[in-house]
Design a protein around this motif. Sequence first.
Motif: not given
Length: 420
Positions: A323-327
């Motif tokens: 999720e952090r990478a997607a953000r």
Amino acid sequence: MSAVVDIRRATRVNAPDENFAPRPRPSGPAHVITSDAEAIEIARHLAADFAKDAALRDREGLLPLDELDAFSQSGLWGINIPKAYGGAGVSYVTLTEVIKIISAADPSIGQIPQNHLSILEHIASDGTEEQKRFFFGEVLKGIRFGNAFSEKNTANVGTFETRIVEDGDNVVVNGQKFYATGALLAHIVPIVGLDEDGNSFLAFADRDAPGLTVINDWSSFGQRTTASGTVIAENVRVPKSRVVAAYKAFARPTAAGPISQIIQAAVDTGIARGTIEDTIAFIRTRARAWVDSGRDKATEDPFTISAVGDLEIRLHAAEAILERAARLIDVALADPNEDTVAEAAVATAEAKVLSTEIAILAANKLFELGGTRSTLAAHGLDRHWRNARTHTLHDPVRWKYFHIGNFYLNGVKPTRHAWL
């Protein structure tokens, strides 16, 4: 007594030869998704259906023909089309969640749109206005893009022998591809080739174009129903209006590389999630406590309880990093520069490491905690290990560690290409 069948020689059900007819184009427009929440809701609904026969399709080699039609007609194959062109323009947090949900149910189906979704970003980044209107419009009608990217006989994955030569208003494409996930069941097959200057282009050939042959010769023990076999282009003519300069996405800072990679990490995270769900279900209903535990049920075995806790922690860590990478990809798309793209690439590499580790660990632990009975063919659980081991090989995590460490230790930004 029945004869032993050598499955390496047996004809697999629904495994077409090179004359397999292309899938018909949709008779009507696909559903158009309008929000992130709707995308998640539809993915969950489809996943419930896809999960029902996932083990059967894996065991018999059944291609997910009806499932794939339902998938693309649902509108999920167009969710990263910008709102200005009629798409939902969802965040990459949502897109990766969609891929996770589908992959937890059947990771072969979850993998098939990977290149399609990545290619949509290439069109958004480097296509002309006319190309954007045309290609995005086609996808919103339910058209699926395949993949003719990698070649198995070259020195490395970044080397191509396929050539694209201009000829009047067309280009002529010649070459052979492998790992062509989605091409067999696509309506349009984007083929990557080099021009005379060595620059890479995407030539969008119709699946039934003269000279284009797609062969279902994918024989891996995992991800068996992705039909990731061979594409042969012999003097395939493609209008110049359907050629996009792929090399431009890596000649400047863009999120193209991280986008390609994060979808792979989402598939692996989905494999882990589905495996852990099946592990818990098997422990609750079929596994036995070990004799030394002094317990009556496997669910009361202290070491089993601890092992499940460890799996859940590692899964949640992988999901959090994903999720952090997607953000960070969303940030890089909004403001593409050397720093934002590098941060997105490094975070995505971290997600690829953790998703690989938990997918393989979960598949191993399934059998350790389920016991010998969990290996019986009737349960079909071996597909989890085979899928995890196969899909996590897409790009080696040993190099992810290097790029991550080099970034944090030496401030060296990762190289820009489709595998990082």
